[in-house]
Design a protein around this motif. Structure first.
Motif, PDB file in Angstrom:
ATOM      1  N   VAL A   1       0.831  -1.199   0.000  1.00 27.35           N
ATOM      2  CA  VAL A   1       0.000   0.000   0.000  1.00 27.35           C
ATOM      3  C   VAL A   1       0.868   1.253   0.000  1.00 27.35           C
ATOM      4  O   VAL A   1       0.624   2.214  -0.742  1.00 27.35           O
ATOM      5  CB  VAL A   1      -0.950  -0.016   1.209  1.00 27.35           C
ATOM      6  CG1 VAL A   1      -1.708   1.298   1.310  1.00 27.35           C
ATOM      7  CG2 VAL A   1      -1.919  -1.181   1.114  1.00 27.35           C
ATOM      8  N   ASN A   2       1.913   1.269   0.836  1.00 29.50           N
ATOM      9  CA  ASN A   2       2.794   2.436   0.903  1.00 29.50           C
ATOM     10  C   ASN A   2       3.484   2.694  -0.430  1.00 29.50           C
ATOM     11  O   ASN A   2       3.569   3.839  -0.889  1.00 29.50           O
ATOM     12  CB  ASN A   2       3.843   2.238   2.008  1.00 29.50           C
ATOM     13  CG  ASN A   2       3.277   2.526   3.385  1.00 29.50           C
ATOM     14  OD1 ASN A   2       2.700   3.574   3.616  1.00 29.50           O
ATOM     15  ND2 ASN A   2       3.437   1.594   4.300  1.00 29.50           N
ATOM     16  N   ASP A   3       3.982   1.633  -1.064  1.00 30.61           N
ATOM     17  CA  ASP A   3       4.668   1.812  -2.342  1.00 30.61           C
ATOM     18  C   ASP A   3       3.717   2.333  -3.411  1.00 30.61           C
ATOM     19  O   ASP A   3       4.075   3.209  -4.217  1.00 30.61           O
ATOM     20  CB  ASP A   3       5.288   0.490  -2.792  1.00 30.61           C
ATOM     21  CG  ASP A   3       6.522   0.125  -1.974  1.00 30.61           C
ATOM     22  OD1 ASP A   3       6.991   0.996  -1.218  1.00 30.61           O
ATOM     23  OD2 ASP A   3       7.008  -1.011  -2.083  1.00 30.61           O
ATOM     24  N   LEU A   4       2.499   1.788  -3.447  1.00 34.53           N
ATOM     25  CA  LEU A   4       1.538   2.245  -4.442  1.00 34.53           C
ATOM     26  C   LEU A   4       1.180   3.712  -4.220  1.00 34.53           C
ATOM     27  O   LEU A   4       1.131   4.507  -5.167  1.00 34.53           O
ATOM     28  CB  LEU A   4       0.280   1.376  -4.387  1.00 34.53           C
ATOM     29  CG  LEU A   4      -0.833   1.768  -5.369  1.00 34.53           C
ATOM     30  CD1 LEU A   4      -0.372   1.589  -6.803  1.00 34.53           C
ATOM     31  CD2 LEU A   4      -2.090   0.945  -5.116  1.00 34.53           C
ATOM     32  N   LEU A   5       0.926   4.092  -2.972  1.00 42.30           N
ATOM     33  CA  LEU A   5       0.556   5.477  -2.684  1.00 42.30           C
ATOM     34  C   LEU A   5       1.694   6.441  -3.010  1.00 42.30           C
ATOM     35  O   LEU A   5       1.465   7.512  -3.595  1.00 42.30           O
ATOM     36  CB  LEU A   5       0.165   5.610  -1.208  1.00 42.30           C
ATOM     37  CG  LEU A   5      -1.186   5.028  -0.801  1.00 42.30           C
ATOM     38  CD1 LEU A   5      -1.404   5.195   0.694  1.00 42.30           C
ATOM     39  CD2 LEU A   5      -2.318   5.704  -1.566  1.00 42.30           C
ATOM     40  N   LYS A   6       2.919   6.079  -2.652  1.00 44.08           N
ATOM     41  CA  LYS A   6       4.046   6.975  -2.916  1.00 44.08           C
ATOM     42  C   LYS A   6       4.286   7.139  -4.416  1.00 44.08           C
ATOM     43  O   LYS A   6       4.563   8.247  -4.887  1.00 44.08           O
ATOM     44  CB  LYS A   6       5.301   6.445  -2.217  1.00 44.08           C
ATOM     45  CG  LYS A   6       5.272   6.629  -0.707  1.00 44.08           C
ATOM     46  CD  LYS A   6       6.610   6.334  -0.064  1.00 44.08           C
ATOM     47  CE  LYS A   6       6.930   4.859  -0.078  1.00 44.08           C
ATOM     48  NZ  LYS A   6       8.172   4.557   0.687  1.00 44.08           N
ATOM     49  N   THR A   7       4.158   6.050  -5.158  1.00 46.40           N
ATOM     50  CA  THR A   7       4.370   6.145  -6.605  1.00 46.40           C
ATOM     51  C   THR A   7       3.257   6.944  -7.266  1.00 46.40           C
ATOM     52  O   THR A   7       3.512   7.801  -8.127  1.00 46.40           O
ATOM     53  CB  THR A   7       4.441   4.733  -7.210  1.00 46.40           C
ATOM     54  OG1 THR A   7       5.416   3.959  -6.502  1.00 46.40           O
ATOM     55  CG2 THR A   7       4.827   4.790  -8.670  1.00 46.40           C
ATOM     56  N   ALA A   8       2.008   6.675  -6.881  1.00 48.68           N
ATOM     57  CA  ALA A   8       0.887   7.433  -7.446  1.00 48.68           C
ATOM     58  C   ALA A   8       0.979   8.904  -7.052  1.00 48.68           C
ATOM     59  O   ALA A   8       0.648   9.792  -7.852  1.00 48.68           O
ATOM     60  CB  ALA A   8      -0.436   6.830  -6.972  1.00 48.68           C
ATOM     61  N   ALA A   9       1.436   9.188  -5.820  1.00 49.19           N
ATOM     62  CA  ALA A   9       1.559  10.575  -5.378  1.00 49.19           C
ATOM     63  C   ALA A   9       2.614  11.322  -6.178  1.00 49.19           C
ATOM     64  O   ALA A   9       2.450  12.506  -6.492  1.00 49.19           O
ATOM     65  CB  ALA A   9       1.897  10.610  -3.893  1.00 49.19           C
ATOM     66  N   ARG A  10       3.698  10.656  -6.530  1.00 42.95           N
ATOM     67  CA  ARG A  10       4.719  11.321  -7.351  1.00 42.95           C
ATOM     68  C   ARG A  10       4.174  11.635  -8.744  1.00 42.95           C
ATOM     69  O   ARG A  10       4.472  12.695  -9.312  1.00 42.95           O
ATOM     70  CB  ARG A  10       5.969  10.442  -7.459  1.00 42.95           C
ATOM     71  CG  ARG A  10       6.804  10.434  -6.184  1.00 42.95           C
ATOM     72  CD  ARG A  10       8.125   9.711  -6.382  1.00 42.95           C
ATOM     73  NE  ARG A  10       8.940   9.777  -5.180  1.00 42.95           N
ATOM     74  CZ  ARG A  10       9.776  10.773  -4.892  1.00 42.95           C
ATOM     75  NH1 ARG A  10       9.899  11.785  -5.745  1.00 42.95           N
ATOM     76  NH2 ARG A  10      10.499  10.759  -3.789  1.00 42.95           N
ATOM     77  N   GLN A  11       3.382  10.729  -9.288  1.00 46.63           N
ATOM     78  CA  GLN A  11       2.773  11.031 -10.580  1.00 46.63           C
ATOM     79  C   GLN A  11       1.789  12.189 -10.454  1.00 46.63           C
ATOM     80  O   GLN A  11       1.750  13.082 -11.314  1.00 46.63           O
ATOM     81  CB  GLN A  11       2.066   9.801 -11.127  1.00 46.63           C
ATOM     82  CG  GLN A  11       1.518  10.018 -12.536  1.00 46.63           C
ATOM     83  CD  GLN A  11       0.705   8.853 -13.038  1.00 46.63           C
ATOM     84  OE1 GLN A  11       0.198   8.077 -12.240  1.00 46.63           O
ATOM     85  NE2 GLN A  11       0.562   8.719 -14.332  1.00 46.63           N
ATOM     86  N   ALA A  12       0.985  12.194  -9.386  1.00 40.16           N
ATOM     87  CA  ALA A  12       0.045  13.295  -9.175  1.00 40.16           C
ATOM     88  C   ALA A  12       0.786  14.613  -8.996  1.00 40.16           C
ATOM     89  O   ALA A  12       0.344  15.658  -9.488  1.00 40.16           O
ATOM     90  CB  ALA A  12      -0.831  12.999  -7.960  1.00 40.16           C
TER      91      ALA A  12
END
Length: 716
Positions: free
Chosen positions: A462-473
């Motif tokens: 979950v942390n990895d997905l959120l951090k990666t999606a947040a960088r794209q956002a």
């Protein structure tokens, strides 16, 4: 059952027997069965053969009047469903085809489709129960009456589960394979739906519908051309299946709904036969209420979230389908045109990944010294407080890049290296996760998510997905901010070009005044000329004032900042209002001196006063008050005029080219705000539509008056 129904049933069984026998022979002759070494094709042939036997046994029972053949036909009917069950389940267990030469590195092409092992025991259990019930009624006629209800319920369960498997089978097909399998799916869906209708009505009324039973075999025979059509197309679609989370979710939903309907049917049957005179009414009430409850549960976001999380947790190695998540998140961000829409979509995209029902976005805009402010929200209360850029929370997220789990923080604050949470978070008791938006090493904002609808373990995935999606956002948001800045720069270019038209207007005014001065040498003693001259001068002066109020130069005046007597500026504002025929109430609590340039500060105060006069009718109050407050010079300008909306004050008032005046340019408030900030002061606005506006300008206070500005200094 009358003779007509028996005749129709005989024709139907005969048509089904001949059609499915011919179809089985066709499959054996064509290259389709050259792949009999694979389980799905073998199970499909078994289902077709069992259907043919079902038809032959049925027609034999009707023609020869042999009850044994009729009971064997019912068992063949169950075996027919067993063949289709095996076809669907084994198709989903087929390994994927080898990677094509054009895509040798595609890992999905080499990875086998996960087995849906959780559905296999259910299928076996349904078939065993149906076989036991049918066999018991066939070979033990004395117990047929007691087994009748079990026979009907188990027979109704078979098409329900078959429809669920069919739906999953179709969803698991690749896009290019659905064209081949679509006729097969439509044909089987028609046969299964009719069987479900037939047996559900039988369970509900505890009797067989003679009309439906007479045409049942005909319906199955009519569905066969669709199966033949699929066999004429390519057969490679059987090996192109992929298990998806959507398919598993919908299959689990159908399974639960089917089990629920079976339970409701059993309860309705019990109430009907053991409820006395009220039995039928109670049965109808319970069935209708149960259907309404099923619809309500189907629309429950919390229930769907729990089921989705449970399916991902128990039946898949990884919780997320990263391809689907990434495609949907990128498509959502790419489709938004305004900063507000993009901000809301960033919040919703991150929230949907964790089944969170609410969230908010905090961003820092260029030139905003206050820090991060809430710029978008979704089902979250509005938060007016700003989070300083140098706060403990922002420093921790910028240096570590961690997703802050507030539940974990409350249980083990030491894990977060002494980080302190802001006070405004206490007003949001459901706050759960704070996701940093990092652009490189720079923190440009963060997203706050509410507690999820269902318990979610925030693990490494979950942390990895959120951090990666947040960088794209963060990349999308930074691009949007850069685009806005570019648009503002282009507007300033247009403003500079517009100044040429202003110069042209000034030239016309100068020409008018020069002509008047030339005529004054001859007509200075004429009273009519004197009156016209005064009107011309007043008109020219008004035009020049309007141009000065609208046109603002971007260059700083020559020389350093000096002390400015604000009380003198206030008196000039009173005189300005009098020349316009207006009354400006002036209250000077005490003379104060501030640091700055006299002419630029007069422009700032004059702009606010002129706005108040323009927004207030002549019969209402406009005032200005000068004094001190908390060691600063305080200038208050108020009116009882039209006022401004909260949204305009918050989002548009101090941005360039935003104005409520028809002839305004939206530059004055922007320049005033920028200059006051340069001096270390600030502007506070309190306004309500229909009740007026109060603007407070706070400036640094100088206790000693400094040298006044030179008379010949250049105006900014």
């Amino acid at each position: 059952m009358n003779s007509g129904d028996i005749a129709l049933m005989t024709v139907g069984y005969g048509a089904a027997a001949l059609a499915y026998t011919g179809f089985a022979a066709y499959l054996c002759r064509t290259g389709y069965l050259g792949t009999l070494r694979t389980s799905p094709t073998l199970s499909m042939l078994a289902a077709v053969v069992a259907t043919a036997f079902w038809g032959w046994l049925g027609i034999g029972a009707l023609v020869l009047q042999e009850p044994v053949l009729g009971r064997a036909s019912l068992i063949a009917d169950v075996l027919r469903y067993g063949g289709w069950y095996a076809f669907f389940l084994l198709s989903c267990r087929m390994p994927a085809p080898a990677a094509s030469p054009s895509a040798p590195g595609d890992p999905a092409a080499r990875r086998p489709v996960p087995a849906i092992s959780w559905m296999e025991p259910v299928a076996i259990a349904l078939l065993v129960v149906a076989l036991v019930a049918q066999s018991g009624a066939a070979f033990f006629p004395g117990h047929a009456a007691s087994l009748a209800q079990l026979v009907l319920v188990s027979a109704m369960a078979l098409p329900i589960f078959a429809l669920m498997l069919l739906e999953q089978f179709y969803r698991n097909l690749s896009v290019d394979s659905r064209w081949n399998a679509k006729p097969l799916c439509l044909g089987l869906a028609g046969a299964f739906l009719f069987d479900f209708y037939f047996y559900s009505e039988s369970v509900l009324f505890n009797r067989l519908d003679s009309d439906a039973m007479s045409v049942r075999a005909v319906i199955h025979a009519l569905m066969l051309p669709l199966l033949v059509l699929s066999s004429l197309r390519r057969t490679a679609w059987v090996s192109r299946l992929r298990m998806s989370r959507k398919a598993a979710f919908h299959s689990a939903t159908l399974l639960i709904a089917g089990a629920y309907l079976l339970l409701v049917s059993a309860i309705g049957y019990y109430l009907r036969y053991f409820g006395g005179d009220w039995g039928p009414a109670l049965q109808l009430t319970v069935v209708f209420s149960a259907l309404v409850a099923l619809v309500l549960l189907a629309f429950s976001g919390t229930l769907r979230s729990r089921l989705r999380v449970s399916v991902s947790k128990h039946f898949f190695r990884y919780r997320y389908d990263y391809r689907e998540e990434w495609l949907s998140f990128t498509a959502a961000l790419s489709g938004k045109k305004t900063p507000k829409e993009l901000g809301e979509q960033v919040v919703r995209g991150l929230a949907d990944m964790l089944e969170s029902p609410a969230g908010g976005l905090w961003l820092r805009h260029a030139g905003d010294a206050a820090g991060f402010r809430q710029s978008a929200l979704w089902n979250l209360p509005e938060v007016h407080a700003a989070e300083p850029a140098d706060s403990s929370l922002c420093h921790f997220m910028a240096t570590s890049g961690w997703v802050v789990n507030l539940q974990e923080y409350r249980n083990d604050a030491a894990r977060y290296d002494g980080m302190q949470l802001p006070v405004w978070l206490a007003e949001l008791p459901q706050a759960w996760l704070i996701v940093p938006l990092l652009l490189g090493e720079e923190l440009i904002g963060f997203v706050l998510l509410d507690q999820a609808r269902t318990p979610v373990d925030v693990n490494w995935e979950v942390n990895d997905l959120l951090k990666t999606a947040a960088r794209q956002a963060a990349t999308f948001l930074a691009q949007m901010q850069a685009t806005e800045a570019l648009l503002e720069a282009r507007k300033f270019d247009a403003f500079n070009r517009m100044s040429a038209f202003v110069v042209h207007d000034l030239k016309n005014i100068v020409t008018q005044l020069a002509l008047m001065l030339e005529n004054a040498k001859r007509l200075h003693a004429n009273p009519e000329f004197q009156q016209d001259m005064l009107l011309t001068v007043e008109n020219s002066l008004t035009k020049m004032r309007q141009l000065m109020l609208q046109l603002r130069e971007g260059e700083a005046p020559a020389g350093g900042a000096l002390g400015v007597d604000l009380s003198a500026i206030v008196e000039r504002m009173r005189a300005l209002a009098q020349r316009q025929g207006r009354t400006l109430e002036v209250a000077v609590d005490e003379p104060v001196v501030t640091r700055g340039h006299d002419e630029r500060l007069e422009r700032v105060v004059g702009h606010v006063v002129q706005n108040a006069l323009d927004a207030t009718p002549r019969d209402r109050r406009v005032w200005i008050r000068l004094g001190r407050a908390s060691g600063q010079a305080r200038v208050e300008v108020g009116d009882t005029g039209a006022g401004m909306s909260e949204e305009f004050v918050r989002d548009r008032l101090f941005r360039p080219f935003q104005t409520t005046k028809q002839a305004g340019m939206g530059i004055g408030a922007y320049e005033s705000f920028q200059y006051v900030q340069e001096l270390g002061g600030k502007i506070q606005v309190d306004s309500q539509l229909g009740h007026g506006t109060r603007v407070v300008i706070l400036l640094p206070l100088l206790e000693t008056r400094m040298e006044p500005a030179l008379a010949g200094s250049e105006t900014p």
